[in-house]
Write an enzyme that holds these catalytic residues in place. Sequence first.
Site, PDB file in Angstrom:
ATOM      1  N   CYS A  79      30.526  24.932 -49.815  1.00 56.26           N
ATOM      2  CA  CYS A  79      30.483  24.083 -47.994  1.00 56.26           C
ATOM      3  C   CYS A  79      29.059  24.205 -47.866  1.00 56.26           C
ATOM      4  O   CYS A  79      29.074  25.424 -47.034  1.00 56.26           O
ATOM      5  CB  CYS A  79      31.559  23.781 -47.076  1.00 56.26           C
ATOM      6  N   CYS A 228      28.215  16.679 -45.376  1.00 50.93           N
ATOM      7  CA  CYS A 228      28.572  17.686 -46.128  1.00 50.93           C
ATOM      8  C   CYS A 228      28.276  17.525 -47.114  1.00 50.93           C
ATOM      9  O   CYS A 228      26.289  17.122 -47.398  1.00 50.93           O
ATOM     10  CB  CYS A 228      29.432  16.556 -47.528  1.00 50.93           C
TER      11      CYS A 228
END
Length: 315
Positions: A79, A228
């Site tokens: 991430c 994201c």
Amino acid sequence: MADMRLPITKCHGSGNDFALIDARELLLEDREWAQVARALANRNGAVGGDGILLLTAGDGQAAFGMRIFNADGSEPETCLNGLRCVARAGLETLGLDRATVRLKTSHAEVARDADLAAGVFTVRETAGPAGLDVREWPLMGEGARIVDAPITRLSPGLHFTAVSMPNPHLIAFVDSVDEAELVRIGTICEGAPDWLPNRANVSFVEVRGSDELYVRTFERGVGLTNACGSAMGAATFVAGLTGRLPFDRTVTVRNRGGLVRASASAGGMVTLSGNATVEWRGRVTVELAAGVAGELTIVERCADEVAAWAAVARR
């Protein structure tokens, strides 16, 4: 599973928010970390977030490591918004300006960068290379590569590019983001159909001029999210791959949570520069067996950092 009292840092990268835990000396099993994630990421609980971040020990190549568990307890490969937050914690803890970070299946390079704006702690991260072989996901029945092509079982009209960062992304460029359609397609992928057993992140991307993208993402294990980081990186790479923007150009990538500066090379390396904002620090009790958060004590609020990022996000 015994109850635990954990020191945590509530932080976010571009609005992608997490509880960060220094786990270098915490020996929990994966199933226990999954329970911690379910407890702390619950939006109706004491903390809330998109998941948890773990600062882990380094190895022969990396000064420190990162693990992330999503709100549903699953562990993705990476991430990039979360990586900036872990990078800040690792750099500050070890007194470094730059470092190699160990991820689940790869490594990334991080460094303190010039602040995006006054009071916004900024980290530069480089990850990759992006992968185009969907058989590694696996995504079955669509050939080895999907580049600006339809996937009719998802949508008859949209064209997707499939890329791993190394977590899997389906990127569709659109004139205007249709959020309901994004949720519909993201929900199909989240259901882990036989042809996509490990699921995928789905993003709709708008090109806004010669140096700006807008990205909206349905994230695997999270759902519709403010940001994201790996999707923003993947979108930047795919913009170059499909000729929408040049490779090696620094562009602004916006999302609901704010923005990052990004560039991508033809070889698939992606660099993002963005915030790693600390909102508060505290301690929380986690009932591991139930997967719920108990008593929360906030010992430090970082109001100046929160306000500095809010000013950027408003712009």
